[in-house]
Write a protein that holds these residues in place. Structure first.
Motif, PDB file in Angstrom:
ATOM      1  N   GLN A  85      -1.310   2.750  13.655  1.00  0.00           N
ATOM      2  CA  GLN A  85      -0.614   1.797  12.809  1.00  0.00           C
ATOM      3  C   GLN A  85       0.285   2.569  11.852  1.00  0.00           C
ATOM      4  O   GLN A  85       0.095   3.763  11.637  1.00  0.00           O
ATOM      5  N   TYR A  86       1.268   1.858  11.327  1.00  0.00           N
ATOM      6  CA  TYR A  86       2.300   2.498  10.519  1.00  0.00           C
ATOM      7  C   TYR A  86       2.375   1.787   9.170  1.00  0.00           C
ATOM      8  O   TYR A  86       2.514   0.564   9.117  1.00  0.00           O
ATOM      9  N   TYR A  87       2.300   2.557   8.105  1.00  0.00           N
ATOM     10  CA  TYR A  87       2.359   1.963   6.778  1.00  0.00           C
ATOM     11  C   TYR A  87       2.685   3.028   5.737  1.00  0.00           C
ATOM     12  O   TYR A  87       2.575   4.225   5.990  1.00  0.00           O
ATOM     13  N   CYS A  89       1.867   3.989   1.534  1.00  0.00           N
ATOM     14  CA  CYS A  89       0.825   3.740   0.547  1.00  0.00           C
ATOM     15  C   CYS A  89       1.194   4.418  -0.760  1.00  0.00           C
ATOM     16  O   CYS A  89       1.559   5.594  -0.779  1.00  0.00           O
ATOM     17  N   ARG A 105       2.328  -2.377   5.466  1.00  0.00           N
ATOM     18  CA  ARG A 105       2.232  -2.134   6.906  1.00  0.00           C
ATOM     19  C   ARG A 105       3.516  -2.570   7.591  1.00  0.00           C
ATOM     20  O   ARG A 105       4.057  -3.635   7.293  1.00  0.00           O
ATOM     21  N   TRP A 144      -2.942  -6.229   4.216  1.00  0.00           N
ATOM     22  CA  TRP A 144      -3.353  -4.828   4.192  1.00  0.00           C
ATOM     23  C   TRP A 144      -3.432  -4.285   5.610  1.00  0.00           C
ATOM     24  O   TRP A 144      -3.756  -5.006   6.550  1.00  0.00           O
ATOM     25  N   PRO A 145      -3.174  -2.972   5.782  1.00  0.00           N
ATOM     26  CA  PRO A 145      -3.366  -2.362   7.108  1.00  0.00           C
ATOM     27  C   PRO A 145      -4.822  -2.482   7.527  1.00  0.00           C
ATOM     28  O   PRO A 145      -5.728  -2.473   6.700  1.00  0.00           O
TER      29      PRO A 145
END
Length: 201
Positions: A85-87, A89, A105, A144-145
């Motif tokens: 997954q891509y995010y 923070c 995300r 949220w991721p």
């Protein structure tokens, strides 16, 4: 002669005073800023890693790594990649002891935002070295991721982090905690260990 001795004593006192701000092993040897002053500000996560016991979500123990905005989940049993997954923070610690932890995300309609208060563990009494901070989330909103176990804010009601490194532009946080029993899929002790590396945003 008296002037030389006085100068040496004064220099020793100043170095001792500045050095006392070093609390963690990887902290700077000498810092003119207090630990709170170095912690406050906005930080961007650059790296992360962690592992957890077997959970119902995956049916196996999992580990994860984060770098350059990409998080990879790995089956700890056979090393196979189970997902990505891509995010981004960020976390901001404010001088009034409030904080905002944000995770965006890719493809999510909105940003995950956790707000609340923070403090050094037990204030100035028990943990005089100020090596731990505790977060007290008051609101969690947005998307949220997905986590290897649960979305981050739901893993702990009051997350406690050990500060492994604290410099003017570098922060490393570590936490280890037990998972809620309902998400554990084996008799082994349910746990999560996570490390987050940040740079000043």
């Amino acid at each position: 002669m008296r002037l030389i001795i006085s100068s040496i004593v004064l220099a020793a006192l100043l170095v001792t005073q500045f050095s006392c701000t070093r609390k963690g092993e990887d902290d700077p040897l000498v810092s003119l800023r207090t630990r709170k002053a170095r912690l406050t500000g906005k930080w961007k996560m650059t790296r992360g890693e962690g592992n957890s016991a077997m959970t119902y979500q995956y049916g196996h123990s999992a580990s994860w790594t984060y770098a350059n905005g990409t998080e990879v989940y790995i089956n700890s049993s056979d090393g196979s990649v189970r997902g990505e997954q891509y995010y981004t923070c960020t976390v901001e610690f404010k001088t009034d002891y409030t904080f905002e932890w944000r995770m965006q995300r890719d493809g999510a309609p909105d940003e995950g935002v956790m707000k609340g208060t923070w403090d050094f563990m037990a204030g100035n009494d028990y943990d005089k070295r100020k090596t731990k901070i505790v977060l007290n989330p008051e609101s969690v909103t947005g998307t949220w991721p997905f986590g290897s176990c649960l979305p981050f804010p739901q893993c702990q009601l009051r997350p406690i982090f050990t500060i492994l490194e604290l410099r003017n532009s570098a922060l490393v946080l570590y936490r280890e905690y037990e998972l809620p029993a309902q998400i554990t899929a084996s008799s082994q002790k349910p746990y999560v260990r996570e490390s987050y590396s940040f740079t000043k945003d």
